[in-house]
Design a protein around this motif. Structure first.
Motif, PDB file in Angstrom:
ATOM      1  N   TRP A   4       0.848  -1.194   0.000  1.00  0.00           N
ATOM      2  CA  TRP A   4       0.000   0.000   0.000  1.00  0.00           C
ATOM      3  C   TRP A   4       0.886   1.247   0.000  1.00  0.00           C
ATOM      4  N   SER A   5       0.489   2.268  -0.778  1.00  0.00           N
ATOM      5  CA  SER A   5       1.245   3.513  -0.871  1.00  0.00           C
ATOM      6  C   SER A   5       0.442   4.670  -0.273  1.00  0.00           C
ATOM      7  N   GLU A   6       1.148   5.599   0.338  1.00  0.00           N
ATOM      8  CA  GLU A   6       0.497   6.778   0.911  1.00  0.00           C
ATOM      9  C   GLU A   6      -0.167   7.602  -0.195  1.00  0.00           C
ATOM     10  N   GLN A   7      -1.341   8.138   0.101  1.00  0.00           N
ATOM     11  CA  GLN A   7      -2.058   8.973  -0.854  1.00  0.00           C
ATOM     12  C   GLN A   7      -2.722  10.132  -0.102  1.00  0.00           C
ATOM     13  N   VAL A   8      -2.707  11.311  -0.714  1.00  0.00           N
ATOM     14  CA  VAL A   8      -3.340  12.489  -0.143  1.00  0.00           C
ATOM     15  C   VAL A   8      -4.166  13.149  -1.234  1.00  0.00           C
ATOM     16  N   GLY A   9      -5.271  13.770  -0.862  1.00  0.00           N
ATOM     17  CA  GLY A   9      -6.109  14.419  -1.861  1.00  0.00           C
ATOM     18  C   GLY A   9      -6.951  15.530  -1.283  1.00  0.00           C
ATOM     19  N   PHE A  10      -7.680  16.207  -2.163  1.00  0.00           N
ATOM     20  CA  PHE A  10      -8.574  17.288  -1.739  1.00  0.00           C
ATOM     21  C   PHE A  10      -9.542  17.610  -2.877  1.00  0.00           C
ATOM     22  N   ALA A  11     -10.571  18.393  -2.550  1.00  0.00           N
ATOM     23  CA  ALA A  11     -11.517  18.879  -3.546  1.00  0.00           C
ATOM     24  C   ALA A  11     -11.161  20.314  -3.896  1.00  0.00           C
ATOM     25  N   LEU A  12     -11.394  20.670  -5.147  1.00  0.00           N
ATOM     26  CA  LEU A  12     -11.117  22.033  -5.579  1.00  0.00           C
ATOM     27  C   LEU A  12     -12.118  22.443  -6.649  1.00  0.00           C
ATOM     28  N   ALA A  13     -12.364  23.754  -6.737  1.00  0.00           N
ATOM     29  CA  ALA A  13     -13.340  24.278  -7.684  1.00  0.00           C
ATOM     30  C   ALA A  13     -12.712  25.400  -8.485  1.00  0.00           C
ATOM     31  N   CYS A  14     -13.007  25.431  -9.776  1.00  0.00           N
ATOM     32  CA  CYS A  14     -12.463  26.465 -10.645  1.00  0.00           C
ATOM     33  C   CYS A  14     -13.144  27.796 -10.351  1.00  0.00           C
ATOM     34  N   THR A  15     -12.365  28.871 -10.292  1.00  0.00           N
ATOM     35  CA  THR A  15     -12.897  30.184  -9.917  1.00  0.00           C
ATOM     36  C   THR A  15     -12.973  31.166 -11.076  1.00  0.00           C
ATOM     37  N   ASN A  16     -12.440  30.807 -12.239  1.00  0.00           N
ATOM     38  CA  ASN A  16     -12.468  31.752 -13.352  1.00  0.00           C
ATOM     39  C   ASN A  16     -12.366  31.002 -14.675  1.00  0.00           C
ATOM     40  N   GLY A  17     -12.535  31.724 -15.776  1.00  0.00           N
ATOM     41  CA  GLY A  17     -12.389  31.109 -17.083  1.00  0.00           C
ATOM     42  C   GLY A  17     -13.588  30.277 -17.513  1.00  0.00           C
ATOM     43  N   ASP A  18     -13.391  29.485 -18.553  1.00  0.00           N
ATOM     44  CA  ASP A  18     -14.477  28.691 -19.127  1.00  0.00           C
ATOM     45  C   ASP A  18     -15.017  27.633 -18.178  1.00  0.00           C
ATOM     46  N   ASP A  19     -14.197  27.180 -17.234  1.00  0.00           N
ATOM     47  CA  ASP A  19     -14.600  26.093 -16.345  1.00  0.00           C
ATOM     48  C   ASP A  19     -15.024  26.582 -14.961  1.00  0.00           C
TER      49      ASP A  19
END
Length: 212
Positions: A99-114
């Motif tokens: 098993w390998s260490e993993q880290v993550g998070f949620a993010l949201a685009c604040t500008n542009g087309d997305d």
């Protein structure tokens, strides 16, 4: 990685409503960085727009472990950093072997087309973990000095080094551009970049593409 030094009660309401099921579909799309150093998201693998900025929700930070066998996902166990019970590697199947260490998070685009697009980004690569840990270190400092503004607005890019056997190895870069409050409805405008006068029109930006 130790948990961040923050009073979980300060985020208890948010934790109760945010990211109830990180592995679910919901409104979130998965983001990844390709072996060519490009950030893409969604089933169509849409390339992250050049110049876009993304807000990271600190409530969504997760840490755990992932296991791959012959390029097939064998298992994944993740838990929220804020308020969750940490995953103990030795408690995983096979006592955590492979098993390998993993880290993550949620993010949201604040500008542009997305603008408004919400994604989940997780990494277990050496370069990915280094980039995320750098963000976490900056978040620690921000929580100590200005906890009201704990949402990092970041730009995403990559760099590379040359491996003797595998050639170019790309690593993600998460650059913090500004900070804002959790209840903000708009992110700060991206910083303007001064341009040198040009005798000829500047070349057009690269065309966004979807993987085929």
């Amino acid at each position: 990685m130790s948990q961040l030094p923050i009073d979980p009660t300060a985020l208890s309401t948010a934790i109760a409503t945010a990211m109830q099921n990180l592995g679910g579909d919901g409104d979130f799309q998965f983001m990844k960085m390709t072996k060519a150093g490009e950030f893409m998201f969604g089933a169509d693998e849409t390339e992250v727009q050049e110049g876009s900025q993304w807000a990271i929700d600190p409530r969504s930070i997760t840490k755990g472990f992932i296991k791959w066998v012959d390029s097939e996902l064998e298992g994944e166990e993740m838990a929220q950093v804020f308020g969750g019970q940490p995953i103990i590697k030795s408690n995983l199947p096979d006592s955590g072997v492979g098993w390998s260490e993993q880290v993550g998070f949620a993010l949201a685009c604040t500008n542009g087309d997305d603008k408004g697009v919400q994604c989940l980004y997780k990494s277990n690569s050496k370069g990915g973990l280094k980039a995320i840990k750098s963000y976490l270190s900056a978040l620690q400092g921000q929580l100590a000095s200005d906890p009201a503004n704990s949402v990092a607005v970041v730009s995403l890019s990559s760099d590379f080094y040359k491996h003797k056997t595998y050639g170019r190895i790309y690593n993600p870069i998460i650059t913090i551009e500004s900070w804002m409050a959790l209840d903000s409805t708009e992110a700060p405008a991206p910083k303007a970049v001064a341009e040198e006068p040009a005798e000829e029109p500047a070349p057009k930006g690269r065309t966004r593409r979807r993987a085929v």
